[in-house]
Design a protein around this motif. Structure first.
Motif: not given
Length: 613
Positions: A550-567
């Motif tokens: 999932v983290q790999e998928a998220l990193e691909r998704l986050m590229k070039t995007r403005t991200t606010i992540a709750i962790a």
């Protein structure tokens, strides 16, 4: 009655043509019914007086005398001619066939009037159901934090069904019976005004008695519908929490709770049903009492006055018409009982339909096609109840293309903060801006179109892989869906299923593991291709292997995007451009991972606790 008329104006207006035709057919049915009953008089008055002493009738010119006398005289004249030409037996057969023909016309019109109301009844219920569902879709999330899901389901099912059973089914009676009552009363007055005057004096007393019985029905119906909602809520909670119930061996406890709830529903329903059941026998008794009183008074008129204008055959006809009016009156009373039940249900449905949505669209919205610079939270404060602030004076800038992480204890306001950006709630103080323009100046549809969400709980639907990934994206192709699934590390396990992308994933994705559900959720966000991404603890509920995928998928998704992540897992946001630490609704620390560790503050304690665990 005022509430009922308001309800009719709200929902029946689009179906006026059905009401018009129903009125016409009901009038024809009533006319044919009365006309068929008039055959009783010549049958009794002439057919059995054909011997000596039988009155001889002569044809009278139309308009030569009182219309009523001319009509009666000429009617008797034609029947007399029939007897002379064909004899009494054949005349009886002709009269019987004519009576059957009139009855056929009456019943045909009656059927037509009932059948034409069916589209109205089903249409009104459909409209109410769609209106409630549409309202639910557009109400803010805050509304549902105060309402139980089971109660909302009960209002859309039980209450709307009750509206159909009681109000729309009463429409037919309310259209048909007043017409019958008016026409029958007009016939009674023409036949004998003295008897009719006596009937009018007695009838209101009986109506008052019926009203006393039905007075408490609406209140009792509200109580019963409330208990139905409690039962539905109990069922919804049970289905949603079966795993926990079984884990804590609480089956018997839940059965006891449901039994108690069902018993209360049964008691409330019994009260309503008993009061409803009283309507028919009471109206039957009062109707019979009315017939007895009229018989006595009519007997006085006939037997007590040798020159009475009321003859025995006419009196029998009068009694037949009077007895015929009893059934419409009973049905009218029944509608009077059913309507309060429906109004009680409508009152509960209106709690949703008339709920105010505090999140308003701007009067003159500005165009929003993307984000060019940043998102800014400027001195934002927020509370759910208007008393205790969940967020206090938040100042935060999220530059385009950067990843901002929010960490902190449960209840510190992280999820609330990200919920304010798409306007799931509206802030009470401060401002949220995109490229320097307040989000309140944009259409909500445009604003939310910029934002993609991946939540801790992957919210999926009982549908296929394809439809879940393409959810919210119009005209998505299979190639686009497959590409999104590949980026989300979901393509391989999808293709292993029986029907690939056309495989149904079950209720809430129940046929999938937690990691698989989350990757489908990420594929959905990838396909939407939003410039702004909100990740709400997207990997916190996963095992190590699933988290890696999932983290790999998220990193691909986050590229070039403005991200606010709750962790909660700090290891997942080490590389964030800025980490904001929230404590009791305030940002107490901010910076990069290493810099925050060097501060030896709250973030360092969180990191140390996770390292120890």
């Amino acid at each position: 009655m005022k509430e009922f008329l308001q309800l009719m104006r709200r929902f029946v207006s689009p179906y006026k043509k059905y009401i018009g035709w129903a009125i016409v057919l009901n009038v024809l049915s009533a006319v044919f019914n009365v006309f068929s009953f008039t055959l009783l008089i010549p049958i009794l008055n002439i057919l059995f007086k054909t011997g000596e002493g039988a009155k001889v009738y002569h044809f009278m010119e139309w308009g030569s005398d009182d219309l009523k006398d001319v009509v009666i005289n000429n009617f008797y004249y034609y029947v007399t001619r029939l007897i002379e030409i064909h004899g009494p037996i054949m005349t009886l057969l002709f009269m019987g066939l004519f009576l059957a023909f009139m009855t056929m016309l009456k019943t045909s019109c009656y059927f037509g009037s009932s059948a034409i109301m069916i589209p109205l009844r089903t249409g009104v219920v459909r409209d109410i159901r769609i209106m409630v569902y549409s309202k639910v879709m557009h109400l803010p999330l805050g509304f549902f934090s105060q309402e139980r899901k089971g109660d909302i389901i009960a209002r859309m099912s039980g209450d709307v069904g009750e509206i159909e059973n009681s109000i729309t089914s009463s429409l037919d009676m309310l259209l048909k019976n007043p017409i019958l009552i008016l026409l029958y009363f007009a016939t009674l007055i023409i036949t004998s005004w003295q008897l009719t005057l006596f009937t009018i004096v007695v009838l209101p007393v009986m109506g008052w008695l019926m009203g006393k019985v039905g007075k408490k029905l609406k209140r009792q119906s509200l109580e019963a519908q409330g208990k139905w909602s409690d039962t539905m809520s109990q069922l919804e909670e049970t289905l949603g929490g079966l795993r926990i119930i079984k884990a804590f061996i609480a089956e018997d406890k839940m059965v006891d709770r449901f039994t108690k709830c069902s018993n209360e529903l049964r008691d409330a329903t019994n009260k309503v049903a008993i009061r409803q059941a009283l309507a028919h026998p009471m109206s039957e008794f009062l109707g019979t009492l009315l017939i007895v009183l009229v018989l006595w008074f009519g007997g006085m008129l006939i037997l007590g006055d040798e020159h009475s204008s009321l003859e025995a055959p006419t009196f029998i006809f009068y009694m037949v018409i009077l007895y015929s009016i009893i059934n419409p009156l009973k049905e009218f009373a029944k509608a009077g009982y059913n309507i309060p039940k429906g109004l009680a249900s409508m009152e509960r449905v209106d709690k949703i339909l008339k709920a105010e949505n505090p999140i308003k669209e701007p009067a003159n919205p500005l165009p929003l096609h993307g984000m060019n610079h940043n998102i800014e939270f400027k001195d934002v404060s927020f509370s759910y109840d208007g008393k205790r602030d969940v967020l206090k004076h938040i100042n935060l800038v999220v530059p385009k293309g950067q990843t901002i992480a929010l960490v902190g204890q449960s209840g510190s306001g992280k999820s609330t903060l990200v919920d304010l950006l798409p306007r799931y709630h509206d802030i009470h103080f401060g401002e949220i801006m995109i490229d320097g323009v307040s989000t309140k100046n944009f259409r909500i549809h445009d604003l939310r179109g910029l934002i993609g969400n991946v939540n801790q709980e992957a919210i999926l639907f009982n549908d296929t892989f394809f439809n879940n990934i393409a959810f919210g994206v119009e005209n998505a192709t299979l190639e686009q869906v497959m590409e999104a699934a590949k980026i989300a590390n979901a393509h391989d396990f999808i293709m292993e299923t029986e029907h690939g992308y056309n495989t149904n994933i079950g209720d809430r994705g129940g046929k999938l593991s937690g990691g698989q559900r989350q990757r489908i959720s990420i594929a959905r966000a990838i396909l939407k291709n939003p410039p702004i991404l909100i990740l709400d603890e997207a990997t916190s509920a996963l095992d190590t292997e699933s988290e890696r995928l999932v983290q790999e998928a998220l990193e691909r998704l986050m590229k070039t995007r403005t991200t606010i992540a709750i962790a909660h897992r700090l290891s997942t946001i080490k590389n964030a451009d800025e980490i904001c630490v929230l404590y009791e609704g305030e940002i107490v620390e901010r910076g990069k991972h290493e810099a925050l560790l060097d501060k030896d503050g709250y973030y360092k304690r969180l990191n140390d606790m996770q390292s120890l665990s």
